[in-house]
Design an enzyme around this catalytic site. Structure first.
Site, PDB file in Angstrom:
ATOM      1  N   HIS A   1      -7.853  -5.386  -0.011  1.00 51.74           N
ATOM      2  CA  HIS A   1      -6.593  -4.662  -0.131  1.00 51.74           C
ATOM      3  C   HIS A   1      -5.551  -5.257   0.822  1.00 51.74           C
ATOM      4  O   HIS A   1      -5.799  -5.422   2.018  1.00 51.74           O
ATOM      5  CB  HIS A   1      -6.864  -3.181   0.205  1.00 51.74           C
ATOM      6  CG  HIS A   1      -5.670  -2.307   0.205  1.00 51.74           C
ATOM      7  ND1 HIS A   1      -4.941  -2.030  -0.930  1.00 51.74           N
ATOM      8  CD2 HIS A   1      -5.073  -1.603   1.212  1.00 51.74           C
ATOM      9  CE1 HIS A   1      -3.959  -1.206  -0.631  1.00 51.74           C
ATOM     10  NE2 HIS A   1      -4.004  -0.931   0.660  1.00 51.74           N
TER      11      HIS A   1
ATOM     12  N   SER B   1       0.830  -1.201   0.000  1.00 52.83           N
ATOM     13  CA  SER B   1       0.000   0.000   0.000  1.00 52.83           C
ATOM     14  C   SER B   1       0.870   1.258   0.000  1.00 52.83           C
ATOM     15  O   SER B   1       1.663   1.472  -0.906  1.00 52.83           O
ATOM     16  CB  SER B   1      -0.955  -0.040   1.199  1.00 52.83           C
ATOM     17  OG  SER B   1      -1.993   0.900   1.067  1.00 52.83           O
TER      18      SER B   1
ATOM     19  N   GLU C   1     -10.014  -3.944  -5.830  1.00 58.17           N
ATOM     20  CA  GLU C   1      -9.580  -2.874  -4.933  1.00 58.17           C
ATOM     21  C   GLU C   1      -9.416  -1.549  -5.669  1.00 58.17           C
ATOM     22  O   GLU C   1      -9.226  -1.516  -6.889  1.00 58.17           O
ATOM     23  CB  GLU C   1      -8.278  -3.259  -4.225  1.00 58.17           C
ATOM     24  CG  GLU C   1      -7.054  -3.378  -5.116  1.00 58.17           C
ATOM     25  CD  GLU C   1      -5.784  -3.548  -4.287  1.00 58.17           C
ATOM     26  OE1 GLU C   1      -5.587  -2.728  -3.371  1.00 58.17           O
ATOM     27  OE2 GLU C   1      -5.025  -4.488  -4.548  1.00 58.17           O
TER      28      GLU C   1
END
Length: 351
Positions: free
Chosen positions: A320, A187, A290
């Site tokens: 995610h 991320s 996502e």
């Protein structure tokens, strides 16, 4: 008065255009990426409940109290994991070593956790770093980089750069040259990972042997279609960031500049918008549902077009960074097996 208002609007529009210069990257969309199908599993329902718990933990809270609640909940994900590796705290640089039994300390992984640059820690991501140490037979250093808003975005960037250069010559037992080194992150940490690779290349530092980015953020301009189209299918990011879709993009860009103190078009914050040639072998994982899917696909397509060996592997309907729910999710285990195969391929090419 009307002409004054019109002049102000024109000035804002002109300054937005001149400052941000957001180039259209839609020609990188539409690639034929293989998607791994996912069979229904009771574990998926349990993961959804855990995600809902995260929302409940911060419900009704605002500002700093909400952020602290989110940070505490993320850390609690790591506390419930059965870690097989040895954990050693490090103060300089700040973080922790994660050492699987028998791991070769000359083999190292710098792991940069996610959490929207404002949450997450080495503790929250132990499910991932523990597995990385095992599958890579390496000493993993989970960096505890400085977070926003207490610190500037660039402080975290500098922490990543310093940790990498330090890791080249230091292991868990002291000074020791690295023989094989990997940079990985998820991320927001995936963004830091990809940004770091370009910095390494441009500054004459020994490049990583490989890199891995899990559901990475690659573009803070939020112009990729999935940033809006996948809001309802992303149970983790959708409820938190979905509301941004109602805000005009130029307003978001100015807001990002104010919060990050760096333009959303700057490759340091949006690695997709930088030079992607001459990068090391890189593996990217993403979910088909996502919000950051197109961030991953665009990066992989652009990197390939510029000559870098980047692979993108996607999974169907995963949350995610589903890797953090290992060993609960069978797809997390599949993803780690895929990472192990990728690292083996890289080493075979070097042999």
């Amino acid at each position: 008065m009307l002409w004054i208002l019109l002049a102000v609007v024109a000035l804002i529009v002109l300054s937005t255009f001149l400052l941000f210069r957001v180039h259209d990257l839609s020609h990188y969309d539409g690639g034929d990426w293989a998607v791994r199908e996912v069979a229904p599993n009771p574990a998926h329902d349990e993961v959804m409940e855990r995600i809902k718990d995260m929302g409940r933990a911060s419900r009704g809270l605002k500002g700093k109290a909400r952020l602290i609640a989110l940070r505490n909940h993320l850390d609690s994900l790591g506390e419930g994991v059965e870690v097989k590796s040895e954990i050693r705290h490090s103060e300089h640089p700040r973080g922790e070593w994660v050492l699987a039994s028998g791991a070769d300390t000359r083999r190292r992984v710098l792991y940069i956790h996610g959490g929207a640059w404002a949450a997450g820690s080495p503790r929250s991501h132990r499910a991932i770093t523990d597995r990385f140490s095992q599958l890579a037979n390496a000493a993993v250093f989970a960096l505890d980089y400085r977070l926003m808003p207490e610190h500037r975005f660039m402080d975290g960037i500098r922490d990543c750069r310093q940790a990498y250069t330090w890791l080249l010559n230091h292991g868990p037992d002291g000074e020791e040259k690295a023989e094989f080194i990997v940079v990985a992150g998820d991320s927001a940490g995936g963004s830091h990972t990809l940004s770091l690779l370009a910095w390494i290349r441009d500054n004459g530092v020994r490049q990583a042997d490989a890199a891995i980015a899990l559901s990475p953020s690659t573009d803070l301009t939020l112009t990729a279609p999935s940033n809006r189209e996948n809001i309802r299918t992303d149970p983790l990011l959708g409820p938190v960031f979905g509301g941004l879709s109602k805000i005009p993009l130029p307003v978001l860009w100015w807001g990002t500049l104010a919060a990050f103190r760096i333009s959303p078009t700057n490759p340091v914050a949006s690695p997709l918008r930088g030079n992607l040639n001459d990068l090391p072998p890189t593996l990217i994982h993403a979910s088909s549902t996502e919000m950051l899917l197109d961030n991953a696909t665009r990066y992989a397509a652009k990197a390939r077009a510029e000559g870098s060996p980047v692979q993108l592997h996607t999974w169907q309907n995963m949350v995610h960074v589903w890797h953090i729910f290992s060993p609960l999710l069978p797809e997390a285990e599949q993803a780690f097996e895929d990472i192990g195969e990728f690292l083996s391929q890289v080493e075979n090419q070097h042999a």
